[in-house]
Design a protein around this motif. Structure first.
Motif, PDB file in Angstrom:
ATOM      1  N   GLN A 104      56.433  40.262 -21.248  1.00  0.00           N
ATOM      2  CA  GLN A 104      55.485  40.433 -22.347  1.00  0.00           C
ATOM      3  C   GLN A 104      55.688  41.825 -22.922  1.00  0.00           C
ATOM      4  N   ASP A 105      56.034  41.879 -24.169  1.00  0.00           N
ATOM      5  CA  ASP A 105      56.270  43.139 -24.863  1.00  0.00           C
ATOM      6  C   ASP A 105      54.949  43.717 -25.338  1.00  0.00           C
ATOM      7  N   GLY A 106      54.793  45.030 -25.225  1.00  0.00           N
ATOM      8  CA  GLY A 106      53.676  45.698 -25.888  1.00  0.00           C
ATOM      9  C   GLY A 106      52.374  45.759 -25.131  1.00  0.00           C
ATOM     10  N   SER A 107      51.305  45.311 -25.804  1.00  0.00           N
ATOM     11  CA  SER A 107      49.941  45.593 -25.339  1.00  0.00           C
ATOM     12  C   SER A 107      49.599  44.905 -24.019  1.00  0.00           C
ATOM     13  N   LEU A 108      48.626  45.519 -23.351  1.00  0.00           N
ATOM     14  CA  LEU A 108      48.116  44.992 -22.092  1.00  0.00           C
ATOM     15  C   LEU A 108      46.902  44.123 -22.378  1.00  0.00           C
ATOM     16  N   ILE A 109      46.944  42.881 -21.960  1.00  0.00           N
ATOM     17  CA  ILE A 109      45.825  41.972 -22.145  1.00  0.00           C
ATOM     18  C   ILE A 109      45.374  41.509 -20.764  1.00  0.00           C
ATOM     19  N   GLY A 110      44.085  41.653 -20.473  1.00  0.00           N
ATOM     20  CA  GLY A 110      43.550  41.236 -19.180  1.00  0.00           C
ATOM     21  C   GLY A 110      43.832  42.252 -18.095  1.00  0.00           C
ATOM     22  N   HIS A 111      43.371  41.912 -16.910  1.00  0.00           N
ATOM     23  CA  HIS A 111      43.540  42.792 -15.747  1.00  0.00           C
ATOM     24  C   HIS A 111      44.040  41.982 -14.548  1.00  0.00           C
ATOM     25  N   PRO A 112      45.268  41.467 -14.640  1.00  0.00           N
ATOM     26  CA  PRO A 112      45.788  40.688 -13.496  1.00  0.00           C
ATOM     27  C   PRO A 112      46.140  41.610 -12.330  1.00  0.00           C
ATOM     28  N   PRO A 113      46.338  41.042 -11.150  1.00  0.00           N
ATOM     29  CA  PRO A 113      46.841  41.858 -10.031  1.00  0.00           C
ATOM     30  C   PRO A 113      48.142  42.537 -10.463  1.00  0.00           C
ATOM     31  N   ARG A 114      48.403  43.706  -9.885  1.00  0.00           N
ATOM     32  CA  ARG A 114      49.560  44.492 -10.326  1.00  0.00           C
ATOM     33  C   ARG A 114      50.421  44.902  -9.146  1.00  0.00           C
ATOM     34  N   LEU A 115      51.721  44.755  -9.324  1.00  0.00           N
ATOM     35  CA  LEU A 115      52.709  45.284  -8.388  1.00  0.00           C
ATOM     36  C   LEU A 115      52.937  46.741  -8.778  1.00  0.00           C
ATOM     37  N   GLU A 116      52.541  47.642  -7.887  1.00  0.00           N
ATOM     38  CA  GLU A 116      52.610  49.083  -8.164  1.00  0.00           C
ATOM     39  C   GLU A 116      53.999  49.638  -7.838  1.00  0.00           C
ATOM     40  N   HIS A 117      54.250  50.867  -8.254  1.00  0.00           N
ATOM     41  CA  HIS A 117      55.562  51.486  -8.040  1.00  0.00           C
ATOM     42  C   HIS A 117      55.873  51.809  -6.583  1.00  0.00           C
ATOM     43  N   ASP A 118      54.857  51.792  -5.721  1.00  0.00           N
ATOM     44  CA  ASP A 118      55.115  52.002  -4.293  1.00  0.00           C
ATOM     45  C   ASP A 118      55.279  50.687  -3.534  1.00  0.00           C
ATOM     46  N   ALA A 168      62.271  45.277  -6.807  1.00  0.00           N
ATOM     47  CA  ALA A 168      61.758  44.674  -8.043  1.00  0.00           C
ATOM     48  C   ALA A 168      61.258  45.750  -9.000  1.00  0.00           C
ATOM     49  N   VAL A 169      60.555  46.737  -8.473  1.00  0.00           N
ATOM     50  CA  VAL A 169      60.065  47.836  -9.308  1.00  0.00           C
ATOM     51  C   VAL A 169      61.236  48.615  -9.900  1.00  0.00           C
ATOM     52  N   THR A 170      62.262  48.862  -9.100  1.00  0.00           N
ATOM     53  CA  THR A 170      63.445  49.586  -9.574  1.00  0.00           C
ATOM     54  C   THR A 170      64.154  48.808 -10.683  1.00  0.00           C
TER      55      THR A 170
END
Length: 188
Positions: free
Chosen positions: A99-113, A167-169
């Motif tokens: 998904q390009d651009g804006s953030l819509i909603g607040h789904p769970p997130r895979l963080e950089h750590d 995956a983050v990399t």
């Protein structure tokens, strides 16, 4: 049966029988047992290290292949698509889309750590795997938000922390490719 003729249970006395009659025999049996246990533990550890080395080499190959593609691709979108395919395989996903651009909603997130957050809470991804809903993996290029991958987890799959870090990399590499696409060309 004299030593050296036919089959023997052991190659040391007492031949053809398992008898412990002296304290030296007990010492020998205990030492042989300890050596056997130590050798089997070393062999098991070597097999584990071999599996880890093969897995880590696979992770490194994914990162390397994506870096090579990002240098040679005619379009950053080729890199984005490639990374999406890699994420599906790496994290055992049902699907993945960018998904390009804006953030819509607040789904769970895979963080950089490599951790997963749902709202402000940590999700135990090492034990529970990815949540049973779409998970976002944000992409950045040159420190700016570019877009995100929406990951569709496979129920029951538990990708390792190392896989999540790879995956983050990979997402960072796709973000860098997209950033070069968005940067205005320098005039000479």
């Amino acid at each position: 049966m004299p030593p050296g003729s036919g089959e023997a249970f052991f190659f040391t006395p007492p031949y053809e029988r398992f008898a412990i009659s002296k304290s030296a025999d007990i010492t020998t049996a205990v030492l042989l047992l300890c050596v056997g246990l130590a050798v089997s533990q070393l062999a098991a550890r070597a097999r584990r290290f071999q599996v880890i080395a093969i897995r880590d080499a696979g992770y490194l190959a994914r990162i390397h292949d994506t870096a090579v593609l990002s240098r040679s691709a005619n379009s950053a979108l080729t890199v984005v698509d490639h990374v999406g395919d890699e994420l599906i395989d790496l994290l055992q996903l049902r699907g993945c889309h960018f998904q390009d651009g804006s953030l819509i909603g607040h789904p769970p997130r895979l963080e950089h750590d490599g951790s997963i957050t749902i709202g402000r809470k940590q999700w135990d991804a090492d034990r529970l795997g990815l949540p049973d809903q779409d998970v976002e993996l944000r992409m950045f290029g040159n420190g700016r938000y570019i877009g995100r991958y929406m990951l569709d987890p496979t129920p029951g799959a538990v990708p390792s922390r190392q896989a999540r870090l790879v995956a983050v990399t990979l997402a960072d590499q796709a973000g860098a490719a997209m950033d070069t696409l968005r940067r205005p060309a320098k005039s000479v």
